[in-house]
Design an enzyme around this catalytic site. Sequence first.
Site, PDB file in Angstrom:
ATOM      1  N   ASN A 145       0.822  -1.219   0.000  1.00 40.24           N
ATOM      2  CA  ASN A 145       0.000   0.000   0.000  1.00 40.24           C
ATOM      3  C   ASN A 145       0.856   1.270   0.000  1.00 40.24           C
ATOM      4  OD1 ASN A 145       1.057  -0.005   2.545  1.00 40.24           O
ATOM      5  ND2 ASN A 145      -0.892   0.004   3.634  1.00 40.24           N
ATOM      6  N   HIS A 147       3.363   1.883   2.102  1.00 43.30           N
ATOM      7  CA  HIS A 147       3.915   2.300   3.389  1.00 43.30           C
ATOM      8  C   HIS A 147       5.418   2.042   3.443  1.00 43.30           C
ATOM      9  CE1 HIS A 147       3.077  -1.760   5.726  1.00 43.30           C
ATOM     10  NE2 HIS A 147       4.135  -1.845   4.989  1.00 43.30           N
TER      11      HIS A 147
HETATM   12  P1  PGA Z   1       7.689  -7.344   3.078  1.00 37.92           P
HETATM   13  O1  PGA Z   1       6.985  -6.063   3.668  1.00 37.92           O
HETATM   14  O2  PGA Z   1       9.159  -7.091   3.199  1.00 37.92           O
HETATM   15  O3  PGA Z   1       7.261  -8.481   3.970  1.00 37.92           O
HETATM   16  O4  PGA Z   1       7.249  -7.478   1.680  1.00 37.92           O
HETATM   17  C1  PGA Z   1       7.452  -4.822   3.291  1.00 37.92           C
HETATM   18  C2  PGA Z   1       6.678  -3.785   4.080  1.00 37.92           C
HETATM   19  O5  PGA Z   1       5.489  -4.017   4.352  1.00 37.92           O
HETATM   20  O6  PGA Z   1       7.251  -2.749   4.385  1.00 37.92           O
END
Ligand code: PGA
Length: 253
Positions: A145, A147
Site C-alpha cells: 500500500n 507504506h
Molecule cells: P515485506 O513487507 O518485506 O514483507 O514485503 C514490506 C513492508 O510491508 O514494508
Amino acid sequence: MKSLSGVDLPTFVVETREEAEREVVREIVELVRVRRGSVLGLPTGNTPIGVYRELIGAHRSGSLSFAQAHAFNLDEYLDIEADHPASFERWMESHLFANVDFDAARRHFPSTTNSRDADDVARKYESAIRAVGGLDLLLLGIGRNGHVGFNEPGSARDSRTRVVELHPMTRADATATFGTLDQVPTQAITMGVATMLDARRIRVLAFGEKKAAIVRDTLFEPQSSSCPATFLRGHPDVKLFVDAVAASALQRA
Ligand code: PGA
C-alpha cells in the site's frame, strides 16, 4: 544491474534479488567497518531476510563486528511483549541479532506494553536516534500500500516517530504471523517519514510481482501522503533496487 533513466529516485533493475542484496551488504559492511558507532535503521519482513543472512555470514567469517554499531528498528506493534512470537523484536533476534555481536544496549525498538507511555516512547526514540548522530544508513522495504515502516497512506512528509493506526492491508498481510486477523494489533509505533528522510543514506529493496504496482506508483505518482514511499524521491542519497518482476509494470507506466 541496469539503471533506470527518467526517474527522480535512482533505480536499479537487478537480474536476481541476490544481486541487490550483495550490493546493499557491501555498503553496510563497509560502513560498519569504517565508521565506529555507525547507526543503522533496520526493517523486518520478507524483503531484508537475504541481507541479514549475508551479514551473518560476513560476521561468522570473522570479517565483520557490529559491537560498536547501533541499530534502530523502523517500527513495532503497540502493546506487544518483546517475546511475543510475532513481535518485531523477536523477529530481529532470530533473523539477525542472535547470530551477530550487536551490543544489546545498542539495539533499539520503539516498543512499549503500556499504551499510555506510547507518545513518550516515540519522543524518546527520536532523541535516541539524534543522540548517536542520526541514521547513517536506512534499509527499507515498501509495503503493497506504499507504506515505509508503518507510515501508512495518510502519513505526512514531516511526520516523526509516533503511534499509528495500521491499515487494513497491513493487518491482512500480518494475519499469517498472528494466526487470525482479530489477533493482529490495530496500532503500532513507527519512525516517521521525516525521521527516515533524515537518514544520510537510504537503500530500498522491492522484489516480486506483489510489489510491481507499488514500485510504479512510488516512481511515477505525484508525491503525496496517499503513497508515503513517493516521499523518498529527491532524498540526496537514496537508491531503489528492484528485480525484473517488481519492475514489470514500469514499461507500461
Ligand atoms: P515485506 O513487507 O518485506 O514483507 O514485503 C514490506 C513492508 O510491508 O514494508
